[in-house]
Each structure stands twice: as structure tokens, then as C-alpha cells.
Design a protein around this motif. Sequence first.
Motif, PDB file in Angstrom:
ATOM      1  N   CYS A  44      -4.135  -0.411  -4.967  1.00  0.00           N
ATOM      2  CA  CYS A  44      -5.123  -1.873  -5.383  1.00  0.00           C
ATOM      3  C   CYS A  44      -6.588  -1.566  -5.326  1.00  0.00           C
ATOM      4  N   ILE A  62      -3.509 -13.088   0.034  1.00  0.00           N
ATOM      5  CA  ILE A  62      -3.205 -11.652  -0.404  1.00  0.00           C
ATOM      6  C   ILE A  62      -3.266 -10.841   1.247  1.00  0.00           C
ATOM      7  N   GLU A 122       0.601  -4.669  -5.863  1.00  0.00           N
ATOM      8  CA  GLU A 122      -0.238  -4.021  -6.454  1.00  0.00           C
ATOM      9  C   GLU A 122      -0.346  -2.543  -5.971  1.00  0.00           C
ATOM     10  N   SER A 178      -5.461  -7.550  -7.807  1.00  0.00           N
ATOM     11  CA  SER A 178      -4.782  -8.345  -6.907  1.00  0.00           C
ATOM     12  C   SER A 178      -5.372  -9.927  -6.900  1.00  0.00           C
ATOM     13  N   VAL A 197       0.804 -12.122  -3.513  1.00  0.00           N
ATOM     14  CA  VAL A 197       0.378 -10.752  -3.831  1.00  0.00           C
ATOM     15  C   VAL A 197       0.232  -9.906  -2.491  1.00  0.00           C
ATOM     16  N   GLY A 217      -1.180  -6.216  -1.755  1.00  0.00           N
ATOM     17  CA  GLY A 217      -1.958  -4.834  -2.244  1.00  0.00           C
ATOM     18  C   GLY A 217      -1.695  -3.818  -1.321  1.00  0.00           C
TER      19      GLY A 217
END
Length: 257
Positions: A47, A87, A44, A53, A63, A65
Motif C-alpha cells: 500500500c 484505515i 491493499e 487506500s 480498508v 493497508g
Amino acid sequence: MSGVARYDEVADFYAAGWTDDIDDPASRRLLDLLEPIGGRRVLEIACGHGRISRALARRGAEVVGADLSAALIGKAEAAERESRLGIRYLHADVAAGPAASDLRGFGPFDVVVCSFGLSDIDDLDGAVATAAAVLRPGGVFACSILHPCFPGGQGVSGSWPGEARYHAEGWWRADGELSSLRRRVGANHRTLSTYLNTLRHHDLWVDELAEPEPAPEWAAKRPDAARFPVFLVLSCVKGDADRRRPPSADGQGPPIG
């Protein structure tokens, strides 16, 4: 980093106003365009504090970001520490050349997504170039933006200054009393053709377009603005850079799930 992180000054306001409750039509449509997302590697860009995210990670995506704002990345990292979703967040200017090299180390990605961030990025071509560079062949780029053709309404700023012409592109700061975020951070206005031609220049070929209507309660309070297209959501497929054509041109279709 060379970019201007306008959101550093409004990080608390932004995070409080745009929560993890994904209830707006444009964000819901963006997420739906990406399904099935489980198991895919997703980047992303822009983000922010990570709300999209996190929504993608909760749907099973892996993910990363990235954002220019150190303040917003700090909030995203704090949320990750509090509730781990796996993440990885990066403080990066995705429009700068070195960012593509750094992000390649996490890719290639199946999907690159940008939720209402392209108008915040001053260098559109640089950001789209990075997105295309880190996508695998046949990968998907998807984004949501305020519709470039949205003229606004009473108290609601449109995509370009009220006294200007639609074709006059550039950064500006909204003045509509109901446009609370854009009065603080401004936005870059670009024509629809600029967006689409930039995507195609980087071999990102439009696969699906959507113009979701605003929420009924929003429209009821702003009937003059709601008469016009407010949001634009689209997904693209990364084509063949050598042949300069979309991957479906040979009749086999894009290699996406």
C-alpha cells in the motif's frame, strides 16, 4: 521480516511524487474496476504511503493497508491521524507465510488490491498466496502493473533490461533518465504468462483485463514509448479450490456485487 524494503530509502521522494490526486489512467481504471466498493472490506497489499487506500476509503470501503516499508507505513499512519478515514495500516511482509495468518484476523476480505506493487515484491507466489488466503470465496483480487510487454522508449525503461530478452525474468534496476522511480528501487520483470499462471495456481481467475492508454501529455512527450501497451490492469475472482475451476463454471456466476 525477510523481505527487502527498498522504499525505505526513497520514502520522501515517493510520497512527494505520487500524491492523493489520482489522475493517472491506470489508477483510475483500477478503482473503477472495483466499483461498487462502498461497504466492502478491502486489503491493499504493497500500500505504500496509502494513496490508493485513502481513495478506496473515500469511496466508502473499509480498508486495511499492508506494506514492507516501515517508512511508508509511517507516512500512511501520519496521514490517517491528520484526516481520519478509518484505515488500519500494518507493517508486514505479505509474501511471508505468517503474514497471511496475521491478516486473516482482519478478514475475510471482499477485495484485495495491489496498485503497481507486484513488481516490487520479490516473492510473487508468496504474495498471491496470501491474497488468495484472506479473500472470501467469490472475492476479488485486482491489480495494476507496468505492462510486462512494454519495451520502453527513448529515455524510458521498459519492463526488462534493454540488453536482455523479454523471457529473461528477474530483478533489475532501470537506467532510463525518465524512469525516475525505477532507477532508485528497481523492479522484478516477469512475463505475462508468469503473472496469469500464478494467479490461476491460487484459484484467482481473470474476470476483466484493461490496457489503459497513458495520459495524452505523457504520450506527447514520449511518442515512441506510447506506441506500445504501457499499463495492465486486471481483476480476478477467487474460485473453488476443491474443484479447481472459476465460480462461474456452473453457470451461476461469481457471488460479487
